[in-house]
Scaffold this motif. Sequence first.
Motif, PDB file in Angstrom:
ATOM      1  N   MET A  57       0.844  -1.198   0.000  1.00  0.00           N
ATOM      2  CA  MET A  57       0.000   0.000   0.000  1.00  0.00           C
ATOM      3  C   MET A  57       0.874   1.239   0.000  1.00  0.00           C
ATOM      4  O   MET A  57       2.091   1.143   0.126  1.00  0.00           O
ATOM      5  CB  MET A  57      -0.917   0.007   1.215  1.00  0.00           C
ATOM      6  CG  MET A  57      -0.174   0.031   2.542  1.00  0.00           C
ATOM      7  SD  MET A  57      -1.195  -0.401   3.919  1.00  0.00           S
ATOM      8  CE  MET A  57      -1.578  -2.089   3.546  1.00  0.00           C
ATOM      9  N   ASN A  58       0.247   2.395  -0.126  1.00  0.00           N
ATOM     10  CA  ASN A  58       0.989   3.653  -0.055  1.00  0.00           C
ATOM     11  C   ASN A  58       1.671   3.764   1.296  1.00  0.00           C
ATOM     12  O   ASN A  58       1.038   3.589   2.329  1.00  0.00           O
ATOM     13  CB  ASN A  58       0.047   4.838  -0.234  1.00  0.00           C
ATOM     14  CG  ASN A  58      -0.408   5.004  -1.654  1.00  0.00           C
ATOM     15  OD1 ASN A  58       0.059   4.316  -2.544  1.00  0.00           O
ATOM     16  ND2 ASN A  58      -1.331   5.903  -1.876  1.00  0.00           N
ATOM     17  N   GLY A  59       2.960   4.017   1.280  1.00  0.00           N
ATOM     18  CA  GLY A  59       3.692   4.275   2.514  1.00  0.00           C
ATOM     19  C   GLY A  59       4.260   3.061   3.218  1.00  0.00           C
ATOM     20  O   GLY A  59       4.996   3.194   4.182  1.00  0.00           O
ATOM     21  N   GLY A  60       3.924   1.846   2.772  1.00  0.00           N
ATOM     22  CA  GLY A  60       4.458   0.669   3.449  1.00  0.00           C
ATOM     23  C   GLY A  60       3.744  -0.605   3.044  1.00  0.00           C
ATOM     24  O   GLY A  60       3.138  -0.688   1.984  1.00  0.00           O
ATOM     25  N   TYR A  61       3.813  -1.581   3.931  1.00  0.00           N
ATOM     26  CA  TYR A  61       3.095  -2.839   3.703  1.00  0.00           C
ATOM     27  C   TYR A  61       2.658  -3.407   5.043  1.00  0.00           C
ATOM     28  O   TYR A  61       3.154  -3.039   6.100  1.00  0.00           O
ATOM     29  CB  TYR A  61       3.947  -3.851   2.923  1.00  0.00           C
ATOM     30  CG  TYR A  61       5.122  -4.412   3.676  1.00  0.00           C
ATOM     31  CD1 TYR A  61       5.024  -5.628   4.352  1.00  0.00           C
ATOM     32  CD2 TYR A  61       6.342  -3.738   3.710  1.00  0.00           C
ATOM     33  CE1 TYR A  61       6.105  -6.152   5.044  1.00  0.00           C
ATOM     34  CE2 TYR A  61       7.427  -4.255   4.394  1.00  0.00           C
ATOM     35  CZ  TYR A  61       7.304  -5.458   5.060  1.00  0.00           C
ATOM     36  OH  TYR A  61       8.374  -5.970   5.733  1.00  0.00           O
ATOM     37  N   VAL A  62       1.697  -4.321   4.986  1.00  0.00           N
ATOM     38  CA  VAL A  62       1.179  -4.996   6.168  1.00  0.00           C
ATOM     39  C   VAL A  62       1.488  -6.478   6.051  1.00  0.00           C
ATOM     40  O   VAL A  62       1.293  -7.076   4.992  1.00  0.00           O
ATOM     41  CB  VAL A  62      -0.346  -4.777   6.312  1.00  0.00           C
ATOM     42  CG1 VAL A  62      -0.940  -5.674   7.375  1.00  0.00           C
ATOM     43  CG2 VAL A  62      -0.651  -3.326   6.621  1.00  0.00           C
ATOM     44  N   ASN A  78      11.921   6.834   4.201  1.00  0.00           N
ATOM     45  CA  ASN A  78      12.061   7.931   3.256  1.00  0.00           C
ATOM     46  C   ASN A  78      13.534   8.063   2.909  1.00  0.00           C
ATOM     47  O   ASN A  78      14.361   8.358   3.757  1.00  0.00           O
ATOM     48  CB  ASN A  78      11.534   9.229   3.885  1.00  0.00           C
ATOM     49  CG  ASN A  78      11.431  10.347   2.870  1.00  0.00           C
ATOM     50  OD1 ASN A  78      11.875  10.203   1.735  1.00  0.00           O
ATOM     51  ND2 ASN A  78      10.856  11.447   3.283  1.00  0.00           N
ATOM     52  N   GLU A  79      13.878   7.842   1.661  1.00  0.00           N
ATOM     53  CA  GLU A  79      15.279   7.819   1.220  1.00  0.00           C
ATOM     54  C   GLU A  79      15.798   9.192   0.842  1.00  0.00           C
ATOM     55  O   GLU A  79      16.900   9.314   0.352  1.00  0.00           O
ATOM     56  CB  GLU A  79      15.440   6.845   0.038  1.00  0.00           C
ATOM     57  CG  GLU A  79      15.095   5.422   0.381  1.00  0.00           C
ATOM     58  CD  GLU A  79      16.056   4.787   1.356  1.00  0.00           C
ATOM     59  OE1 GLU A  79      17.240   5.156   1.376  1.00  0.00           O
ATOM     60  OE2 GLU A  79      15.620   3.920   2.139  1.00  0.00           O
ATOM     61  N   HIS A  80      15.042  10.253   0.999  1.00  0.00           N
ATOM     62  CA  HIS A  80      15.476  11.600   0.578  1.00  0.00           C
ATOM     63  C   HIS A  80      16.393  12.203   1.595  1.00  0.00           C
ATOM     64  O   HIS A  80      16.316  12.247   2.703  1.00  0.00           O
ATOM     65  CB  HIS A  80      14.308  12.516   0.358  1.00  0.00           C
ATOM     66  CG  HIS A  80      13.376  12.013  -0.710  1.00  0.00           C
ATOM     67  ND1 HIS A  80      13.591  10.899  -1.470  1.00  0.00           N
ATOM     68  CD2 HIS A  80      12.193  12.499  -1.160  1.00  0.00           C
ATOM     69  CE1 HIS A  80      12.600  10.719  -2.314  1.00  0.00           C
ATOM     70  NE2 HIS A  80      11.737  11.668  -2.146  1.00  0.00           N
TER      71      HIS A  80
END
Length: 80
Positions: A57-62, A78-80
């Motif tokens: 999903m957006n932002g990660g996983y479950v 966040n890799e920035h």
Amino acid sequence: IATIAKVNNNILDDETVGKLYRVHNLQKDLIIKDGIWGRFRPNSLAADDSQNIYMGMNGGYVLVDLANKSYKFFKYKNEH
């Protein structure tokens, strides 16, 4: 409202609006009643050979543990 389904060994795992159902031999079992993923727009569902389902999903996983009917959310870094 999005529904994502994964079929594995003739068992259907279906995610919809924060709920996760498992359907086998036309019998429905509610695995998770109030999952957090409804607001994260799930976009993929995968099962391994054990009792785990991974939901992207957006932002990660479950990671869903089917045997214990529990889940854990993993946030992408966040890799920035």
